[in-house]
Design an enzyme around this catalytic site. Structure first.
Site, PDB file in Angstrom:
ATOM      1  N   GLU A   1      43.204  36.087  36.437  1.00 54.91           N
ATOM      2  CA  GLU A   1      44.002  37.076  36.089  1.00 54.91           C
ATOM      3  C   GLU A   1      45.333  37.088  37.026  1.00 54.91           C
ATOM      4  O   GLU A   1      45.421  37.377  38.033  1.00 54.91           O
ATOM      5  CB  GLU A   1      43.227  38.497  36.280  1.00 54.91           C
ATOM      6  CG  GLU A   1      43.904  39.436  35.780  1.00 54.91           C
ATOM      7  CD  GLU A   1      44.024  40.833  37.075  1.00 54.91           C
ATOM      8  OE1 GLU A   1      44.472  42.044  36.424  1.00 54.91           O
ATOM      9  OE2 GLU A   1      43.724  40.700  38.206  1.00 54.91           O
TER      10      GLU A   1
ATOM     11  N   ASP B   1      39.881  37.915  40.226  1.00 52.59           N
ATOM     12  CA  ASP B   1      40.726  38.957  40.211  1.00 52.59           C
ATOM     13  C   ASP B   1      42.372  38.812  41.065  1.00 52.59           C
ATOM     14  O   ASP B   1      42.173  38.154  42.008  1.00 52.59           O
ATOM     15  CB  ASP B   1      39.986  40.187  40.974  1.00 52.59           C
ATOM     16  CG  ASP B   1      40.923  41.519  40.867  1.00 52.59           C
ATOM     17  OD1 ASP B   1      41.417  42.161  39.804  1.00 52.59           O
ATOM     18  OD2 ASP B   1      41.006  41.927  41.831  1.00 52.59           O
TER      19      ASP B   1
END
Length: 636
Positions: free
Chosen positions: A362, A309
């Protein structure tokens, strides 16, 4: 069991930032010392004046079980006999400022159920796995030339007993796995299931990085979930958050009274937009903590990959900050050089320890070579989320079709960079929450047009180069955006349009997996060829997907509600083509503007191809053509 010899070596590696299995050294471990069963506790707290182990076993009286300082670098340890699995404990730390504070174990494998915050003693290695066939097959799989379609899942809001009352991992396994398997996905990606205090952080603000959240059960319960996925042919990916952690008092923040896991410089430590703290990526012991944590989830839980993330927030000192809120690096740039170095080291370690897993970044900027190996200057991930494609396509699909011809480049631009990284095409939870509307409700027009546009978008997505990810609920046309405290609107499946959309996803996955042209050369330019990218007036694009065996599919996408008859499409090879799939089929809720008869080529060049077919183009529809035979007159 860690012997004194291996412990000395591990301690050295831990302080060097190179210990890949730090969770075997630190934390609470059931073992035997001097013939006595008990638990060895080890914690890193270099600024602490004193550290004690407290819990229900000593009435939270720290004087009974003080820890011994092992070295000047701040490791403390003690052995307590006769403690059992399930023991509740914390560390009582006397800070340099004279304050006593209670902290959960950073390396605990289990935690109390919120709102309680203590660590729970849970030994590793007692679960009996039954997924050896999957694990052996995984070693032989070429991830880049395989179909990958990921179902992004938030367990607590997929289905629950009532708001904030959840099923267990084992119960979810029995419900989720048959459903996802029936739909044809290859992987499940779980939003973070590391321990976190606040449900509505969705797991992105963790306190227990090694503890599977107790909301849904025990570590062994979660292993059962993964085991059952593997036995049913589904991979499992975990959303992992090394970029920041929450500030709750029992967690990592000022763990020993001073900044320890976080930067001491507030400019580098604070992530003000999220109210969290950034890990000190330059500190060796923090590197060992995070690197070991990634390996821990992959090794101990047999996970098939991590979606990392907010990588951009790690890479840039200026991320989410205004001028004056950050300081340039030593070369005057905005890059966090320590984070860049750590990311590379972490990925190298992971692929050495656990080959053939997915490490998906990401990363929302144009940082180069995110999914390239470190030895060519890359960050060392093997996949990157294609946020540019996602933003362009959602912007395009939300437009009234009458305006789409003025923004045709939003469909075509992604092919200028589609092969610069190994991409995943993501439609994630972030795109269907906080007022952004559900994927279905982003689509303009009336009820029929919304469903038609959704089908067309998904078909285009599965035909576009790159692996796929779709958030739960989109597969049956959830009308409302994601409601994180409730479960999905399962009652919609009682209505024909939603039930047929779910069937559409199942059939689309079958098409996808049955045709290597749609995945085998996802990351190579020769896997894709435009037929006509320029028909902006009619908002139609057509292209070819190739496989290594020269097995080609021709894909035609119409993003307006207009039907076109006798439409010429260039095709690469003469012969007889058949429409093997259309998003406009009646069984999916379409208008039935299909090409049911074989399409014979005409040997007149068209759209850069040597021949063409003449066909019907469905409204808000996507057609897949495949050559099925030679021309009739060429048959012997």
């Amino acid at each position: 069991m860690v012997t004194s010899t291996t412990m000395d070596h591990d301690i050295y590696l831990f302080h060097q930032g190179n210990l890949r299995y730090a969770y075997q050294l630190l934390g609470a471990h059931m073992e035997q010392q001097n013939g006595q069963d008990g638990v060895r506790f080890t914690v890193w707290a270099p600024n602490a004046v004193k550290v004690n182990v407290v819990g229900t076993f000593n009435d939270w009286d720290g004087r009974q079980h003080p820890m011994e300082k092992l070295n000047e670098n701040g490791l403390w340890s003690t052995f307590i006999p006769d403690l059992q699995k399930g023991t509740i404990y914390k560390y009582e730390i006397l800070t340099p400022h004279g304050h006593l504070q209670l902290k959960a174990d950073p390396y605990a494998f289990s935690s109390e159920i919120r709102p309680n915050t203590a660590s729970v003693l849970h030994p590793l290695g007692h679960y009996e796995w039954n997924d050896q066939s999957w694990m052996n097959q995984r070693k032989e799989t070429n991830l880049y030339e395989s179909p990958i379609s990921i179902y992004e899942l938030h367990l607590g809001s997929w289905k629950n007993i009532e708001p904030e009352v959840f099923y267990t991992y084992r119960e979810y396994a029995d419900m989720v796995i048959p459903y996802v398997k029936e739909l044809g996905y290859t992987h499940i990606e779980l939003l973070p299931i590391t321990e976190h205090p606040f449900d509505r952080s969705w797991g992105y603000q963790a306190t227990g990085y090694y503890a599977v959240t107790s909301r849904y059960g025990t570590p062994d319960d979660f292993k059962y979930f993964v085991d059952q996925c593997h036995q049913n042919g589904l991979g499992v990916i975990l959303d992992w958050v090394p970029g920041h952690f929450c500030k709750d008092q029992h967690g990592l923040r000022r763990f020993d009274g001073e900044p320890l896991y976080e930067y001491s410089d507030p400019m580098k430590a604070e992530k003000s937009q999220w109210g969290t703290l950034t890990f000190d990526f330059g500190r060796n012991e923090v590197q060992s903590f995070l690197m070991s944590n990634a390996i821990y989830w992959l090794k101990e839980y047999h996970l098939d990959g991590l979606r990392v993330d907010a990588v951009a927030s790690m890479l840039y000192l200026s991320f989410g900050k205004e001028d004056g809120e950050w300081q340039p690096n030593e070369y005057g740039g905005s890059e966090n050089l320590e984070a860049v170095s750590f990311i590379k080291k972490m990925n190298e370690a992971i692929f050495e320890e656990v080959p053939n897993v997915l490490m998906m970044a990401e990363e929302s900027t144009s940082w180069p070579l995110v999914s390239a190996p470190t030895y060519v200057g890359g960050l060392g991930f093997n996949y990157k989320w294609n946020m540019g494609w996602m933003n362009d396509m959602l912007k395009y699909m939300e437009m009234d079709p009458i305006h789409r011809k003025y923004h045709h480049n939003l469909i075509t631009f992604s092919l200028f960079y589609a092969f610069s990284e190994n991409f995943v095409l993501p439609i994630s939870h972030d795109e269907v929450v906080h007022g952004k509307k559900s994927l279905l409700n982003k689509m303009p027009g009336d009820y029929w047009q919304k469903f038609a546009s959704l089908r067309a978008f998904l078909a285009y997505m599965y035909a576009h180069p790159g692996k796929k990810l779709l958030f739960m609920g989109s597969e049956f046309g959830q009308f409302d955006e994601w409601k994180d405290l409730e479960d999905l609107d399962w009652e919609l499946l009682n209505f024909e349009a939603h039930a047929s959309t779910k069937q559409y996803m199942s059939d689309l996955h079958k098409l996808y997996k049955d045709h290597p042209a749609l995945w085998e050369m996802d990351h190579k330019e020769e896997g894709f060829e435009w037929v006509d990218p320029n028909n902006y007036e009619q908002s139609i694009v057509s292209f070819i997907r190739n496989s290594r065996a020269d097995d080609q599919l021709v894909v035609i996408c119409n993003f307006t509600p207009v039907v076109y008859h006798d439409y010429k499409v260039g095709v690469p090879t003469e012969g007889v083509y058949e429409e093997i799939f259309t998003s406009d089929a009646v069984q999916f809720g379409g208008s039935g503007q299909m090409n049911e008869m074989p399409l014979h080529t005409t040997s007149i060049p068209w759209q850069g191809q040597g021949q063409h077919v003449t066909m019907t183009i469905p409204p808000l529809g996507v057609s897949f053509l495949k050559r099925t035979s030679l021309l009739e007159e060429d048959k012997s």
